[in-house]
Design a protein around this motif. Structure first.
Motif, mmCIF file in Angstrom:
data_model
loop_
_atom_site.group_PDB
_atom_site.id
_atom_site.type_symbol
_atom_site.label_atom_id
_atom_site.label_comp_id
_atom_site.label_asym_id
_atom_site.label_seq_id
_atom_site.Cartn_x
_atom_site.Cartn_y
_atom_site.Cartn_z
ATOM 1 N N UNK A 122 6.478 7.446 -19.366
ATOM 2 C CA UNK A 122 5.747 7.023 -18.175
ATOM 3 C C UNK A 122 5.768 5.503 -18.103
ATOM 4 N N UNK A 123 5.918 4.986 -16.894
ATOM 5 C CA UNK A 123 6.032 3.555 -16.682
ATOM 6 C C UNK A 123 5.133 3.111 -15.534
ATOM 7 N N UNK A 124 4.772 1.835 -15.570
ATOM 8 C CA UNK A 124 4.273 1.161 -14.383
ATOM 9 C C UNK A 124 5.440 0.383 -13.807
ATOM 10 N N UNK A 125 5.704 0.568 -12.515
ATOM 11 C CA UNK A 125 6.922 0.042 -11.905
ATOM 12 C C UNK A 125 6.570 -0.761 -10.659
ATOM 13 N N UNK A 126 7.228 -1.897 -10.498
ATOM 14 C CA UNK A 126 7.181 -2.635 -9.242
ATOM 15 C C UNK A 126 8.581 -2.609 -8.640
ATOM 16 N N UNK A 127 8.688 -2.086 -7.425
ATOM 17 C CA UNK A 127 9.955 -2.073 -6.695
ATOM 18 C C UNK A 127 9.904 -3.131 -5.599
ATOM 19 N N UNK A 128 11.024 -3.801 -5.371
ATOM 20 C CA UNK A 128 11.074 -4.839 -4.346
ATOM 21 C C UNK A 128 12.362 -4.742 -3.553
ATOM 22 N N UNK A 129 12.283 -5.152 -2.291
ATOM 23 C CA UNK A 129 13.454 -5.388 -1.452
ATOM 24 C C UNK A 129 13.202 -6.705 -0.730
ATOM 25 N N UNK A 132 2.277 7.917 -8.547
ATOM 26 C CA UNK A 132 1.150 7.398 -7.775
ATOM 27 C C UNK A 132 1.501 5.967 -7.408
ATOM 28 N N UNK A 133 1.571 5.676 -6.114
ATOM 29 C CA UNK A 133 2.066 4.361 -5.701
ATOM 30 C C UNK A 133 1.183 3.733 -4.629
ATOM 31 N N UNK A 134 1.232 2.425 -4.590
ATOM 32 C CA UNK A 134 0.647 1.635 -3.520
ATOM 33 C C UNK A 134 1.787 0.937 -2.799
ATOM 34 N N UNK A 135 1.905 1.185 -1.498
ATOM 35 C CA UNK A 135 2.963 0.584 -0.688
ATOM 36 C C UNK A 135 2.398 -0.580 0.119
ATOM 37 N N UNK A 136 3.021 -1.719 -0.022
ATOM 38 C CA UNK A 136 2.612 -2.891 0.730
ATOM 39 C C UNK A 136 2.827 -2.652 2.225
ATOM 40 N N UNK A 137 1.851 -3.057 3.041
ATOM 41 C CA UNK A 137 1.973 -2.963 4.493
ATOM 42 C C UNK A 137 1.976 -4.369 5.083
ATOM 43 N N UNK A 138 1.716 -4.476 6.370
ATOM 44 C CA UNK A 138 1.728 -5.779 7.019
ATOM 45 C C UNK A 138 3.026 -6.019 7.758
ATOM 46 N N UNK A 139 3.325 -7.287 8.063
ATOM 47 C CA UNK A 139 4.545 -7.621 8.784
ATOM 48 C C UNK A 139 4.554 -7.019 10.171
ATOM 49 N N UNK A 173 9.892 -11.459 4.672
ATOM 50 C CA UNK A 173 11.243 -11.095 4.242
ATOM 51 C C UNK A 173 11.247 -10.230 2.993
ATOM 52 N N UNK A 174 10.081 -9.990 2.418
ATOM 53 C CA UNK A 174 9.990 -9.199 1.189
ATOM 54 C C UNK A 174 9.005 -8.060 1.361
ATOM 55 N N UNK A 175 9.318 -6.942 0.740
ATOM 56 C CA UNK A 175 8.395 -5.811 0.727
ATOM 57 C C UNK A 175 8.414 -5.184 -0.654
ATOM 58 N N UNK A 176 7.307 -4.524 -1.044
ATOM 59 C CA UNK A 176 7.194 -4.089 -2.427
ATOM 60 C C UNK A 176 6.286 -2.877 -2.564
ATOM 61 N N UNK A 177 6.447 -2.196 -3.690
ATOM 62 C CA UNK A 177 5.640 -1.046 -4.084
ATOM 63 C C UNK A 177 5.280 -1.206 -5.556
ATOM 64 N N UNK A 178 4.050 -0.838 -5.929
ATOM 65 C CA UNK A 178 3.695 -0.695 -7.336
ATOM 66 C C UNK A 178 3.342 0.773 -7.560
ATOM 67 N N UNK A 179 3.738 1.288 -8.706
ATOM 68 C CA UNK A 179 3.503 2.713 -8.942
ATOM 69 C C UNK A 179 3.424 3.015 -10.431
ATOM 70 N N UNK A 180 2.808 4.146 -10.739
ATOM 71 C CA UNK A 180 2.958 4.785 -12.037
ATOM 72 C C UNK A 180 3.922 5.944 -11.836
ATOM 73 N N UNK A 196 18.672 4.897 -3.572
ATOM 74 C CA UNK A 196 18.424 5.280 -4.961
ATOM 75 C C UNK A 196 17.304 4.475 -5.603
ATOM 76 N N UNK A 197 16.798 3.436 -4.913
ATOM 77 C CA UNK A 197 15.834 2.536 -5.534
ATOM 78 C C UNK A 197 14.554 3.239 -5.948
ATOM 79 N N UNK A 198 14.081 4.184 -5.135
ATOM 80 C CA UNK A 198 12.787 4.828 -5.388
ATOM 81 C C UNK A 198 12.880 5.953 -6.421
ATOM 82 N N UNK A 199 14.099 6.254 -6.857
ATOM 83 C CA UNK A 199 14.326 7.227 -7.935
ATOM 84 C C UNK A 199 13.795 8.617 -7.607
ATOM 85 N N UNK A 200 13.903 9.017 -6.339
ATOM 86 C CA UNK A 200 13.501 10.367 -5.966
ATOM 87 C C UNK A 200 14.479 11.387 -6.541
#
Length: 261
Positions: free
Chosen positions: A63-70, A149-156, A39-46, A105-109
């Motif tokens: 510059x930030x290190x960011x974790x995005x979640x839904x 630069x991001x890592x996107x969680x996979x699976x599910x 039920x959760x998915x996430x990204x970590x990025x610089x 808007x979450x990914x701030x593109x």
């Protein structure tokens, strides 16, 4: 095939740390995301913000290190899942209940098209040594000039399709260098392109040992000679259809199924 599923409000947002926390947060996110329910998915990025008038002052030039979640959970359940990350004292926390239409808007593109170079790599695993090499490249190495630069969680559900490109992959690495927006020329300068490619090359080298044999065609932004990596076991059928219905190659702007024959 694709199916649409109606969903109600979700819990979503981002946690922001200063760039100095990148190594700690990338390692923490890797451990944390591997235990998340479907039920959760996430990204970590610089993420590096330009120092520009349209960027809010709290972000401009930083510059930030960011974790995005839904998360398709209650707010209480989301708070419980997020506790391990919040104990790491993020500088900003925007996670809240929101309507699905707000997720764009979450990914701030950037709001409009921009000139950019990018690369993507599917990763079979994320061992500590690879994470450290990635962080070295993107914080202090050639990747320090990259915008995101991001890592996107996979699976599910992505991991259950017989022909899915991401089967048994743990994450997608995606990196972008956005060109500066000059006022007097149309094309970015050559030195910026050289620096961007050096940064992208450093990340590809950092993850070479855990790279999947497959690529995601929607994230491969330049022409490639590796049709098997893009199309996998469906390639023979796609080539048969191409040769039967389009022998003159009238449809040619997409990734070609004929390369690497």
């Amino acid at each position: 095939s694709l199916r649409l599923h109606p969903i109600a409000d979700v819990v979503a947002g981002a946690l922001f740390w200063p760039l100095e926390a990148t190594r700690e947060i990338f390692h923490a996110w890797t451990r944390w995301s591997s235990q998340l329910p479907e039920a959760a998915t996430s990204i970590v990025r610089v993420l590096r913000f330009p120092d520009a008038p349209e960027v809010p002052p709290v972000f401009a030039g930083r510059a930030f290190t960011v974790v995005e979640v839904v998360m398709q959970t209650s707010l209480a359940d989301a708070d419980a899942l997020l506790t391990p990350l919040r104990t790491l004292a993020p500088e900003m926390d925007t996670i809240a209940v929101m309507a699905p239409r707000a997720l764009f808007a979450l990914h701030m593109d950037p709001p409009g098209p921009v000139r950019a170079l990018g690369t993507s790599v599917l990763l079979n695993s994320l061992p500590d040594t690879v994470l450290d090499t990635v962080v070295d490249a993107l914080v202090d190495g050639p990747g320090a000039m990259l915008t995101s630069v991001e890592l996107r969680q996979l699976g599910g559900a992505l991991d259950r399709g017989r022909t899915s490109a991401v089967i048994e992959s743990q994450a997608l690495l995606y990196a972008v260098a956005v060109a500066p927006m000059p006022t007097d020329v149309v094309a970015p300068n050559g030195s910026a392109i050289v620096a961007a490619n050096a940064g992208l090359d450093s990340l590809r080298a950092a993850v070479r040992s855990v790279r999947s044999t497959r690529d995601l065609s929607s994230f491969v932004e330049v022409a490639t000679a590796s049709a098997p990596a893009l199309f996998g076991p469906q390639l023979p059928q796609l080539r048969h259809a191409k040769n039967r219905w389009d022998p003159s190659n009238r449809i040619h702007a997409n990734h070609s199924v004929l390369t690497g024959c």
